[in-house]
Design an enzyme around this catalytic site. Structure first.
Site, PDB file in Angstrom:
ATOM      1  CB  SER A  66      27.440 -29.904  52.505  1.00 24.37           C
ATOM      2  OG  SER A  66      28.655 -29.399  52.980  1.00 24.37           O
TER       3      SER A  66
HETATM    4  N1  SAH Z   1      32.724 -30.828  51.110  1.00 24.42           N
HETATM    5  C1  SAH Z   1      32.474 -31.776  52.174  1.00 24.42           C
HETATM    6  C2  SAH Z   1      31.889 -31.072  53.393  1.00 24.42           C
HETATM    7  C3  SAH Z   1      32.606 -31.455  54.628  1.00 24.42           C
HETATM    8  S1  SAH Z   1      32.326 -30.457  56.051  1.00 24.42           S
HETATM    9  C4  SAH Z   1      31.609 -32.925  51.689  1.00 24.42           C
HETATM   10  O1  SAH Z   1      31.114 -32.885  50.558  1.00 24.42           O
HETATM   11  O2  SAH Z   1      31.428 -33.900  52.442  1.00 24.42           O
HETATM   12  C5  SAH Z   1      33.740 -29.405  56.047  1.00 24.42           C
HETATM   13  C6  SAH Z   1      35.088 -30.073  56.046  1.00 24.42           C
HETATM   14  O3  SAH Z   1      36.075 -29.048  56.103  1.00 24.42           O
HETATM   15  C7  SAH Z   1      35.361 -30.990  57.230  1.00 24.42           C
HETATM   16  O4  SAH Z   1      35.706 -32.261  56.763  1.00 24.42           O
HETATM   17  C8  SAH Z   1      36.529 -30.313  57.956  1.00 24.42           C
HETATM   18  O5  SAH Z   1      37.431 -31.242  58.531  1.00 24.42           O
HETATM   19  C9  SAH Z   1      37.182 -29.545  56.817  1.00 24.42           C
HETATM   20  N2  SAH Z   1      38.003 -28.392  57.215  1.00 24.42           N
HETATM   21  C10 SAH Z   1      37.778 -27.477  58.180  1.00 24.42           C
HETATM   22  N3  SAH Z   1      38.765 -26.567  58.217  1.00 24.42           N
HETATM   23  C11 SAH Z   1      39.641 -26.897  57.231  1.00 24.42           C
HETATM   24  C12 SAH Z   1      40.875 -26.346  56.780  1.00 24.42           C
HETATM   25  N4  SAH Z   1      41.417 -25.264  57.331  1.00 24.42           N
HETATM   26  N5  SAH Z   1      41.506 -26.968  55.748  1.00 24.42           N
HETATM   27  C13 SAH Z   1      40.977 -28.078  55.168  1.00 24.42           C
HETATM   28  N6  SAH Z   1      39.821 -28.648  55.576  1.00 24.42           N
HETATM   29  C14 SAH Z   1      39.163 -28.067  56.588  1.00 24.42           C
END
Ligand code: SAH
Length: 219
Positions: A66
């Site tokens: 993000s």
């Molecule tokens: N907090 C992360 C942001 C990653 S983007 C960071 O600091 O890098 C969002 C993430 O949510 C992705 O890696 C995606 O694979 C995950 N995601 C999406 N749906 C999900 C679910 N149902 N359960 C767990 N993770 C999920």
């Protein structure tokens, strides 16, 4: 391998903190954490110049780390204190998780994609942060360790999963972006000591879609 964090990285990080502050983030504990966690460690070496821009970035599996402002905004809304138990849905790179750990939270984080889950685990260990990482569908929450003082969803949801509200402690806060696949409104949902719910709405953001049972899978 230890992560190199030299004066150049630290200088770029200070500028990033100024940027995030100029966009309206006021919580000094959040700003201090952004100033401390080496965001460049979460990107490939080749992308060093991108690490300290206020931008989201590809981390593989079609997912993104993000934007720093977004991380700061969500973290500020959570209002965590050291020792709070926090659940994160969407570990991704592990950057947000490290910010929460740096602020003293006891973090539980779930990631849907196995390679990202693995990579984040290695990175946190390398940086010396402790967190409980799980692989699976975070829309179901993590009932075994509930209730949580804070729950943060870092992917865009079609609606608020009731499973997550049920896992909030009295006085707990859920921060979740809700909307369509392109744009989501940031919501802060608070459960008071008597269990009554209260909702506040904030600006629009653009997250990758929340997958899983209570995400976009069944829409
Ligand atoms: N907090 C992360 C942001 C990653 S983007 C960071 O600091 O890098 C969002 C993430 O949510 C992705 O890696 C995606 O694979 C995950 N995601 C999406 N749906 C999900 C679910 N149902 N359960 C767990 N993770 C999920």
């Amino acid at each position: 391998m230890p992560i190199e964090d030299n004066y150049k990285h630290r200088g770029m990080r200070r500028q990033l903190v100024n940027k995030v502050r100029s966009k309206g983030i006021t919580d000094e504990r959040v700003l201090r954490a952004i100033n401390t966690v080496p965001r460049h460690a979460f990107l490939d070496n080749a992308f060093l110049t991108h690490a300290y821009q206020d931008k989201a970035f590809q981390i593989g599996e079609g997912q993104t780390i993000s934007q720093p402002y977004t991380v700061a905004f969500q973290t500020q809304l959570l209002q965590i204190k050291p020792g709070d138990k926090v659940l994160e849905i969407g570990t991704g790179s592990g950057y947000q998780c490290s910010i929460l750990a740096e602020m003293g939270a006891n973090v539980y984080s779930i990631e849907y994609h196995w390679p990202l889950h693995q990579r984040a685990g290695n990175m946190l260990k390398n940086l010396g942060y402790q967190a409980h990482l799980f692989h699976g569908d975070g829309t179901k929450g993590l009932p075994a360790f509930a209730p949580y003082d804070g729950i943060i969803v870092t992917a865009g949801a079609p609606s608020v999963p009731m499973t997550l509200i049920a896992q909030l402690a009295p006085g707990g806060r859920l921060v979740i972006p809700v909307g369509d696949r392109r744009s989501q409104k940031m919501l802060l949902i608070m459960k008071d000591e008597s269990g009554k719910m209260n909702k506040k709405e904030f600006d629009h953001f653009s997250f990758v879609p929340l997958l899983g049972q209570h995400g976009w899978e069944n829409q």
